[in-house]
Design a protein around this motif. Structure first.
Motif, mmCIF file in Angstrom:
data_model
loop_
_atom_site.group_PDB
_atom_site.id
_atom_site.type_symbol
_atom_site.label_atom_id
_atom_site.label_comp_id
_atom_site.label_asym_id
_atom_site.label_seq_id
_atom_site.Cartn_x
_atom_site.Cartn_y
_atom_site.Cartn_z
ATOM 1 N N ARG A 12 106.772 -14.167 -9.741
ATOM 2 C CA ARG A 12 107.898 -15.094 -9.908
ATOM 3 C C ARG A 12 108.783 -15.090 -8.672
ATOM 4 O O ARG A 12 109.230 -16.146 -8.208
ATOM 5 N N TRP A 13 109.049 -13.920 -8.138
ATOM 6 C CA TRP A 13 109.882 -13.801 -6.936
ATOM 7 C C TRP A 13 109.215 -14.495 -5.752
ATOM 8 O O TRP A 13 109.868 -15.188 -4.968
ATOM 9 N N LEU A 14 107.900 -14.337 -5.616
ATOM 10 C CA LEU A 14 107.180 -14.952 -4.509
ATOM 11 C C LEU A 14 107.089 -16.461 -4.682
ATOM 12 O O LEU A 14 107.253 -17.216 -3.708
ATOM 13 N N ARG A 15 106.821 -16.928 -5.897
ATOM 14 C CA ARG A 15 106.708 -18.365 -6.133
ATOM 15 C C ARG A 15 108.008 -19.086 -5.817
ATOM 16 O O ARG A 15 108.006 -20.220 -5.344
ATOM 17 N N ALA A 16 109.129 -18.433 -6.108
ATOM 18 C CA ALA A 16 110.425 -19.044 -5.801
ATOM 19 C C ALA A 16 110.584 -19.280 -4.303
ATOM 20 O O ALA A 16 111.402 -20.112 -3.888
ATOM 21 N N ARG A 17 109.820 -18.595 -3.511
ATOM 22 C CA ARG A 17 109.867 -18.741 -2.053
ATOM 23 C C ARG A 17 108.627 -19.436 -1.504
ATOM 24 O O ARG A 17 108.406 -19.451 -0.295
ATOM 25 N N GLY A 18 107.818 -19.984 -2.403
ATOM 26 C CA GLY A 18 106.644 -20.738 -1.994
ATOM 27 C C GLY A 18 105.515 -19.890 -1.457
ATOM 28 O O GLY A 18 104.705 -20.376 -0.661
ATOM 29 N N LEU A 19 105.411 -18.638 -1.885
ATOM 30 C CA LEU A 19 104.399 -17.729 -1.366
ATOM 31 C C LEU A 19 103.422 -17.340 -2.468
ATOM 32 O O LEU A 19 103.774 -17.286 -3.640
ATOM 33 N N GLY A 20 102.192 -17.051 -2.068
ATOM 34 C CA GLY A 20 101.181 -16.599 -3.007
ATOM 35 C C GLY A 20 101.194 -15.089 -3.154
ATOM 36 O O GLY A 20 101.678 -14.362 -2.290
ATOM 37 N N ALA A 64 91.436 -16.606 6.699
ATOM 38 C CA ALA A 64 90.795 -17.921 6.807
ATOM 39 C C ALA A 64 90.517 -18.505 5.436
ATOM 40 O O ALA A 64 90.711 -19.708 5.210
ATOM 41 N N LEU A 65 90.086 -17.679 4.505
ATOM 42 C CA LEU A 65 89.843 -18.153 3.143
ATOM 43 C C LEU A 65 91.122 -18.683 2.504
ATOM 44 O O LEU A 65 91.109 -19.701 1.804
ATOM 45 N N ALA A 66 92.235 -17.994 2.757
ATOM 46 C CA ALA A 66 93.499 -18.400 2.147
ATOM 47 C C ALA A 66 94.054 -19.680 2.754
ATOM 48 O O ALA A 66 94.755 -20.432 2.065
ATOM 49 N N LEU A 67 93.739 -19.944 4.023
ATOM 50 C CA LEU A 67 94.379 -21.054 4.733
ATOM 51 C C LEU A 67 93.436 -22.186 5.115
ATOM 52 O O LEU A 67 93.884 -23.185 5.680
ATOM 53 N N VAL A 68 92.158 -22.071 4.817
ATOM 54 C CA VAL A 68 91.193 -23.072 5.269
ATOM 55 C C VAL A 68 91.500 -24.450 4.698
ATOM 56 O O VAL A 68 91.271 -25.471 5.356
ATOM 57 N N VAL A 100 97.772 -10.503 4.131
ATOM 58 C CA VAL A 100 98.870 -10.953 3.266
ATOM 59 C C VAL A 100 100.048 -11.449 4.106
ATOM 60 O O VAL A 100 100.580 -12.543 3.870
ATOM 61 N N LEU A 101 100.460 -10.675 5.096
ATOM 62 C CA LEU A 101 101.620 -11.051 5.908
ATOM 63 C C LEU A 101 101.335 -12.303 6.741
ATOM 64 O O LEU A 101 102.210 -13.182 6.863
ATOM 65 N N CYS A 156 103.368 -15.834 6.404
ATOM 66 C CA CYS A 156 104.041 -16.447 7.567
ATOM 67 C C CYS A 156 103.595 -17.893 7.755
ATOM 68 O O CYS A 156 104.420 -18.783 8.004
ATOM 69 N N MET A 157 102.313 -18.149 7.629
ATOM 70 C CA MET A 157 101.812 -19.504 7.804
ATOM 71 C C MET A 157 102.256 -20.408 6.654
ATOM 72 O O MET A 157 102.563 -21.593 6.861
ATOM 73 N N GLN A 158 102.336 -19.875 5.449
ATOM 74 C CA GLN A 158 102.827 -20.676 4.325
ATOM 75 C C GLN A 158 104.278 -21.075 4.539
ATOM 76 O O GLN A 158 104.661 -22.226 4.280
ATOM 77 N N ARG A 159 105.093 -20.146 5.011
ATOM 78 C CA ARG A 159 106.499 -20.469 5.285
ATOM 79 C C ARG A 159 106.616 -21.496 6.407
ATOM 80 O O ARG A 159 107.445 -22.409 6.350
ATOM 81 N N LEU A 160 105.792 -21.341 7.432
ATOM 82 C CA LEU A 160 105.822 -22.286 8.544
ATOM 83 C C LEU A 160 105.434 -23.688 8.075
ATOM 84 O O LEU A 160 106.082 -24.683 8.441
ATOM 85 N N LEU A 161 104.403 -23.774 7.263
ATOM 86 C CA LEU A 161 103.975 -25.070 6.749
ATOM 87 C C LEU A 161 105.045 -25.704 5.865
ATOM 88 O O LEU A 161 105.231 -26.927 5.875
ATOM 89 N N GLN A 162 105.749 -24.883 5.097
ATOM 90 C CA GLN A 162 106.839 -25.409 4.268
ATOM 91 C C GLN A 162 107.940 -26.010 5.127
ATOM 92 O O GLN A 162 108.476 -27.074 4.817
#
Length: 312
Positions: A117-125, A234-238, A272-273, A277-283
């Motif tokens: 829940r804490w991670l989803r609120a920040r758009g992270l998996g 790569a699997l997470a971001l492909v 994970v890190l 970082c890439m998820q936050r950048l994309l957001q």
């Protein structure tokens, strides 16, 4: 009654296998079966560890009242499986490893809900972060943790040795050793998504090459220890595109190399890190694009000033 019991057993088996498949981010029972085969062919202890951890985590999730759909997709069991694999990889005594597996897998399940829940609120998996947190809590109490391999001079690898090292990197996503295990993992990923399989291969190859250029041990390459974080990233971001995937793999390499200098047992933390970082950048990029869109629409909709208009 017999048919209902058989159906329930089949559903439970699929849930268990999907939990194993989620280790490589695939909610697919066949993928999980391929990982299980990889462990059985290389080290039966790992198969027992993964099954024990996945069962403990899924039962804990059931008792906690988590959503059945998420449990059936393997989302509640894969961190438990990873916790079991970590326990049997770092603890020599089987009885102690089994006890730690059950406790750690249960801990990942109970941690999952508030942490996600804490991670989803920040758009992270979530990724494998619950396993990392729980493992880091007990790991300092153990003295059998492996130390990083010492560096040796870089030499050119032949095609066969290179292929073997890259496949071994795929095997290490599930703590398994060897190219044969990696080939089984690759087959399992490809059965779920050929795109993801290509991404995993590319991530493992690029990360391994980068580490070797940075002076990493060729022994670590042969064992698959250089590329597994790149493969997972790569699997997470492909599905986000080529550039985010490449950026994530590069960041995972930097983080793993930095941790190796200090001798930290980071496991999948670079993956994970780097993914976060890439998820936050994309957001941020998406938010800026959305914010700029009204201005662009206004600019396109503004009337064109003609000579006649100016004359008036």
């Amino acid at each position: 009654m017999h048919a209902a019991a058989t159906e329930a057993q089949s559903a439970a088996l699929r849930t268990l296998l999907r939990s194993l498949g989620q280790i490589v981010l695939q909610p697919n029972a066949f993928t999980g079966a391929c990982l299980l085969a990889a462990w059985l062919l290389t080290d039966g202890r790992l198969a027992c560890a993964a099954l024990m951890g996945a069962v403990a985590a899924n039962v804990s999730a059931l008792l906690a009242g988590y959503r059945d759909a998420d449990t059936r997709a393997g989302l509640h069991g894969f961190n438990g499986a990873l916790a079991g694999l970590a326990a049997f990889s770092f603890i020599a005594d089987p009885a102690t490893a089994a006890a730690v597996t059950i406790l750690a897998a249960t801990g990942t399940a109970w941690l999952l809900a508030p942490w996600s829940r804490w991670l989803r609120a920040r758009g992270l998996g979530v990724c494998s972060s619950p396993c990392l947190i729980v493992t880091w809590l007990w790991l300092p109490t153990m003295t059998s943790a492996t130390s990083p391999a010492s560096a040796v001079p870089l030499h050119v690898h032949g095609a066969a040795q290179w292929s073997s090292g890259v496949l071994a990197s795929l095997a290490q996503t599930g703590f398994a050793p060897g190219a044969l295990a990696g080939l089984l993992v690759l087959i399992g990923i490809a059965a779920a998504s050929r795109r993801h399989a290509l991404g995993a291969l590319s991530g493992a190859a690029l990360a391994s090459a980068a580490h070797l250029l940075l002076g990493a041990s060729t022994g670590s390459f042969d064992a698959g220890l250089l590329g597994f974080n790149g493969a997972l990233t790569a699997l997470a971001l492909v599905d986000c595109g080529v550039m985010p995937m490449l950026g994530g793999v590069a960041l995972a390499v930097v983080l793993q190399a930095a941790a190796a200098d200090f001798g930290w047992p980071v496991m999948t933390a670079p993956f994970v890190l780097a993914t976060w970082c890439m998820q936050r950048l994309l957001q941020r990029v998406t938010r800026r694009a959305i914010a700029a869109e009204p201005a662009q629409r206004t600019k396109r909709a503004s009337p064109i000033t003609t000579p006649a208009t100016r004359a008036n």
